[in-house]
Design a protein around this motif. Structure first.
Motif, PDB file in Angstrom:
ATOM      1  N   ARG A  85     -45.967 -41.618 102.138  1.00 13.16           N
ATOM      2  CA  ARG A  85     -46.196 -42.850 102.400  1.00 13.16           C
ATOM      3  C   ARG A  85     -44.700 -43.660 102.432  1.00 13.16           C
ATOM      4  NH1 ARG A  85     -47.373 -47.738 100.109  1.00 13.16           N
ATOM      5  NH2 ARG A  85     -47.826 -46.797  98.089  1.00 13.16           N
ATOM      6  N   LYS A  86     -43.886 -43.241 101.241  1.00 17.80           N
ATOM      7  CA  LYS A  86     -42.848 -44.146 101.167  1.00 17.80           C
ATOM      8  C   LYS A  86     -41.622 -43.271 101.402  1.00 17.80           C
ATOM      9  CE  LYS A  86     -44.644 -46.581  97.278  1.00 17.80           C
ATOM     10  NZ  LYS A  86     -44.404 -47.153  95.691  1.00 17.80           N
ATOM     11  N   TRP A  87     -41.596 -42.273 102.195  1.00 14.87           N
ATOM     12  CA  TRP A  87     -40.405 -41.751 102.751  1.00 14.87           C
ATOM     13  C   TRP A  87     -39.919 -42.744 103.753  1.00 14.87           C
ATOM     14  CZ3 TRP A  87     -40.973 -35.741 104.274  1.00 14.87           C
ATOM     15  CH2 TRP A  87     -40.835 -34.797 102.884  1.00 14.87           C
ATOM     16  N   ASP A  88     -38.377 -42.838 104.067  1.00 15.41           N
ATOM     17  CA  ASP A  88     -37.945 -43.462 105.074  1.00 15.41           C
ATOM     18  C   ASP A  88     -37.832 -42.875 106.358  1.00 15.41           C
ATOM     19  OD1 ASP A  88     -37.240 -45.602 103.321  1.00 15.41           O
ATOM     20  OD2 ASP A  88     -35.673 -44.325 102.428  1.00 15.41           O
ATOM     21  N   GLY A  89     -38.137 -41.546 106.466  1.00 18.22           N
ATOM     22  CA  GLY A  89     -38.016 -40.866 107.506  1.00 18.22           C
ATOM     23  C   GLY A  89     -39.133 -41.080 108.709  1.00 18.22           C
ATOM     24  N   LYS A  90     -39.184 -41.074 110.076  1.00 19.75           N
ATOM     25  CA  LYS A  90     -40.043 -41.413 110.759  1.00 19.75           C
ATOM     26  C   LYS A  90     -40.338 -40.202 111.706  1.00 19.75           C
ATOM     27  CE  LYS A  90     -41.177 -44.092 115.146  1.00 19.75           C
ATOM     28  NZ  LYS A  90     -40.452 -45.064 115.765  1.00 19.75           N
ATOM     29  N   SER A  91     -41.425 -39.370 111.735  1.00 18.95           N
ATOM     30  CA  SER A  91     -41.569 -38.075 112.402  1.00 18.95           C
ATOM     31  C   SER A  91     -41.297 -38.415 114.008  1.00 18.95           C
ATOM     32  CB  SER A  91     -43.006 -37.768 112.324  1.00 18.95           C
ATOM     33  OG  SER A  91     -43.196 -36.349 112.985  1.00 18.95           O
ATOM     34  N   PHE A  92     -40.590 -37.404 114.486  1.00 24.01           N
ATOM     35  CA  PHE A  92     -40.746 -37.441 116.230  1.00 24.01           C
ATOM     36  C   PHE A  92     -41.344 -36.323 116.744  1.00 24.01           C
ATOM     37  CE2 PHE A  92     -36.353 -36.009 114.431  1.00 24.01           C
ATOM     38  CZ  PHE A  92     -36.366 -34.772 114.817  1.00 24.01           C
ATOM     39  N   ALA A  93     -42.451 -35.896 115.918  1.00 26.65           N
ATOM     40  CA  ALA A  93     -43.045 -34.670 116.113  1.00 26.65           C
ATOM     41  C   ALA A  93     -43.781 -34.930 117.633  1.00 26.65           C
ATOM     42  CB  ALA A  93     -44.195 -34.344 115.397  1.00 26.65           C
ATOM     43  N   ASN A  94     -44.282 -35.933 117.809  1.00 26.17           N
ATOM     44  CA  ASN A  94     -45.063 -36.432 118.956  1.00 26.17           C
ATOM     45  C   ASN A  94     -43.887 -36.386 120.423  1.00 26.17           C
ATOM     46  OD1 ASN A  94     -47.300 -36.946 118.068  1.00 26.17           O
ATOM     47  ND2 ASN A  94     -47.241 -38.960 117.845  1.00 26.17           N
ATOM     48  N   LEU A  95     -42.680 -36.654 120.158  1.00 25.30           N
ATOM     49  CA  LEU A  95     -41.549 -36.500 121.218  1.00 25.30           C
ATOM     50  C   LEU A  95     -41.478 -35.158 121.529  1.00 25.30           C
ATOM     51  CD1 LEU A  95     -39.379 -38.000 122.628  1.00 25.30           C
ATOM     52  CD2 LEU A  95     -37.899 -37.571 120.613  1.00 25.30           C
ATOM     53  N   LEU A  96     -41.308 -34.252 120.470  1.00 24.11           N
ATOM     54  CA  LEU A  96     -41.367 -32.870 120.721  1.00 24.11           C
ATOM     55  C   LEU A  96     -42.598 -32.404 121.567  1.00 24.11           C
ATOM     56  CD1 LEU A  96     -39.958 -31.467 117.289  1.00 24.11           C
ATOM     57  CD2 LEU A  96     -38.750 -32.333 119.276  1.00 24.11           C
ATOM     58  N   ARG A  97     -43.781 -32.867 120.998  1.00 26.32           N
ATOM     59  CA  ARG A  97     -45.138 -32.617 121.864  1.00 26.32           C
ATOM     60  C   ARG A  97     -45.296 -33.258 123.120  1.00 26.32           C
ATOM     61  NH1 ARG A  97     -48.195 -33.531 115.937  1.00 26.32           N
ATOM     62  NH2 ARG A  97     -47.843 -31.385 114.912  1.00 26.32           N
ATOM     63  N   ARG A  98     -44.596 -34.146 123.448  1.00 22.86           N
ATOM     64  CA  ARG A  98     -44.684 -34.812 124.695  1.00 22.86           C
ATOM     65  C   ARG A  98     -45.882 -35.880 124.739  1.00 22.86           C
ATOM     66  NH1 ARG A  98     -44.052 -30.897 129.886  1.00 22.86           N
ATOM     67  NH2 ARG A  98     -43.789 -32.980 131.024  1.00 22.86           N
ATOM     68  N   THR A  99     -46.067 -36.256 123.676  1.00 22.41           N
ATOM     69  CA  THR A  99     -47.276 -37.274 123.508  1.00 22.41           C
ATOM     70  C   THR A  99     -46.477 -38.711 123.229  1.00 22.41           C
ATOM     71  OG1 THR A  99     -47.640 -36.751 121.330  1.00 22.41           O
ATOM     72  CG2 THR A  99     -48.897 -35.714 122.658  1.00 22.41           C
ATOM     73  N   SER A 100     -47.410 -39.743 122.940  1.00 21.34           N
ATOM     74  CA  SER A 100     -46.780 -41.112 122.605  1.00 21.34           C
ATOM     75  C   SER A 100     -46.010 -41.095 121.474  1.00 21.34           C
ATOM     76  CB  SER A 100     -47.909 -42.206 122.437  1.00 21.34           C
ATOM     77  OG  SER A 100     -47.540 -43.132 122.163  1.00 21.34           O
ATOM     78  N   TYR A 101     -44.653 -41.814 121.692  1.00 27.74           N
ATOM     79  CA  TYR A 101     -43.828 -41.876 120.809  1.00 27.74           C
ATOM     80  C   TYR A 101     -42.765 -43.047 121.100  1.00 27.74           C
ATOM     81  CZ  TYR A 101     -39.199 -41.133 118.122  1.00 27.74           C
ATOM     82  OH  TYR A 101     -38.317 -41.221 117.287  1.00 27.74           O
TER      83      TYR A 101
END
Length: 478
Positions: A331-347
């Motif tokens: 919860r407190k990490w500063d990173g924002k996952s871009f997994a959805n960008l790799l998966r071609r879903t909403s990002y």
């Protein structure tokens, strides 16, 4: 899942063939990129080496990890075993991944917090970062041949070769001598750079010495011929490293696991090649220093050989890896996952990034799609203006400071900077920003304030000495 994380020190994305570089520097890494995706605008959140790898270990910006410089005030790693803010390595290990690192980073920088979480730490030499790629790969391959077919491991290997000095075989130091150098910096620009008093600048490419330690690197950058000789060595180091990585990739093929192995290629920070008058180092919070490689080959991706232009941080990688593995992002990490960008879903991409730097100078910058705002809080040994604004699409080398011409843009980006700052320090019980500690004590680590003034005087550069002392407030401005 098998994951191999290739961590390259001082690597410029612009010098990858896959990013359009005109020299054949990275044929093996380019092949990996064509099997995956690459980011044109990935940036480290805090530079240089120690702060950036603190972000790798923690998933945090420097303002939260506590590390914004190389040692002393502003380099207090805020380790915590808080489940909402765990170390990246510990989190993977808690989720049954075997972790091994082949890196001399902790030894080089006395950053022993880096050791936490790994099952295995291989320093492989006592050269503290002065080893070449062949020495790293020679150590990695036996491990890979023994463990490469196993499931659920995270193998990290660090390569120093693009970090000066370029101590590679002579064949590679002269490999590109018949290829043209990059078109910039041109002769006019290099002549302008002769008036820069910073270490690693054109007249002082090797601080405290007017002599290059290697025959294949010029003593200084006085003209385009000198620059070509310098960049030939940098590119040769990259090509040598790439060929050593080819041995790694060949081993994965021989083991029959290449297709099922995730490969990530990234780095700690970039490297200036003339930007802000600096040649082959990292001295400020500009684009050249913070733009990093980010190539991801991940089994099962629908799209391959794709490039993204979204703005992303290095700390977004840790969050993305976790989400791709089905591990809940802390919860407190500063990173924002871009997994959805790799998966071609909403990002939803970030509108802007904020990054900072705390060695040789102290500054914090805001990067949007079009603009870069640099605020320098302490110039240290670098002739930087307090406010610099660049239109990056038209001026990628940051030549024309437009701060006075576009006060409305400065105001807008300053608002972003304050918005970001309040989001970071405004969290309940959050510790103070460590960057002011470096401002207070000065970013004089490897290059000390008085010794640099003395060096400028002793080498007949009294005019530059006066410029330097005025900039840091040691003598009155005229």
């Amino acid at each position: 899942m098998r994951i191999i994380y290739i961590d390259i020190d001082s690597m410029r994305p612009k010098h990858f063939g896959i990013h359009g570089y005109h020299r054949n520097t990275t044929p093996n890494m380019d092949k990996i990129a064509k099997q995956g995706v690459r980011f044109n605008r990935a940036y480290c959140a805090t530079s240089p080496c120690v702060p950036s790898r603190a972000s790798f270990s923690s998933g945090l910006f420097g303002i939260h990890s506590g590390v914004v410089t190389h040692w002393g005030p502003g380099c207090d790693y805020r380790y915590t075993n808080d489940k909402d803010r765990p170390m990246f390595t510990r989190l993977l290990r808690e989720n049954d991944y075997k972790l091994a690192t082949f890196s001399s980073f902790a030894d080089r920088h006395d950053a022993f917090w880096y050791m936490a979480g790994w099952n295995e730490v291989h320093t492989h030499t006592l050269k503290a970062g002065n080893e070449n790629a062949d020495e790293v790969i020679d150590a990695v391959l036996p491990w890979l041949k023994q463990n490469g077919k196993d499931d659920n491991y995270f193998l990290h290997l660090q390569l120093w070769d693009p970090h000066r000095n370029y101590t590679i075989p002579n064949k590679y130091q002269t490999l590109f001598q018949d290829d043209p150098a990059p078109a910039w910096p041109d002769q006019y620009t290099i002549e302008q750079h002769q008036n820069n008093y910073a270490p690693f600048s054109a007249r002082m490419t090797f601080p405290y010495s007017d002599k290059s330690p290697l025959e294949t690197m010029p003593d200084r950058i006085g003209n385009t011929t000198d620059f070509k000789k310098f960049v030939d060595s940098y590119d040769g180091a990259i090509r040598y490293m790439d060929e050593q990585l080819g041995r790694l990739f060949d081993t994965l093929e021989e083991l029959g696991v290449m297709d099922d192995t995730a490969i990530i290629i990234s780095g700690d920070h970039g490297e200036a090649m003339g930007e802000h008058g600096i040649y082959g180092d990292h001295v400020c919070a500009d684009e050249a220093v913070h733009n990093i490689p980010m190539i991801i080959k991940w089994p099962g991706l629908e799209r391959t050989n794709v490039q993204f232009n979204e703005l992303v941080y290095n700390v977004d990688l840790q969050a993305t890896i976790c989400e791709m593995l089905g591990i809940k992002v802390p919860r407190k990490w500063d990173g924002k996952s871009f997994a959805n960008l790799l998966r071609r879903t909403s990002y939803t991409p970030r509108d802007y990034l904020v990054w900072d730097h705390g060695l040789y100078s102290v500054g914090r910058s805001v990067r949007t799609d079009d603009w870069l705002l640099m605020r320098t809080y302490h110039p240290g040994v670098v002739p930087l203006e307090p406010i610099e604004l660049y239109q990056m699409k038209e001026d990628p080398f940051m030549i024309n400071n437009l701060a006075e011409e576009h006060p409305e843009i400065v105001e807008k980006l300053d608002h972003y900077l304050q918005e970001w700052y309040q989001e970071q320090v405004g969290q309940p019980f959050e510790k103070p920003d460590p960057l002011p500690l470096v401002v207070e004590t000065g970013p004089f680590k490897y290059i000390t304030k008085d010794k640099w003034a003395e060096h400028l005087s002793n080498t007949g550069r009294e005019d530059l000495r006066e410029q330097y002392l005025r900039r840091i407030g040691e003598i009155d401005s005229i």
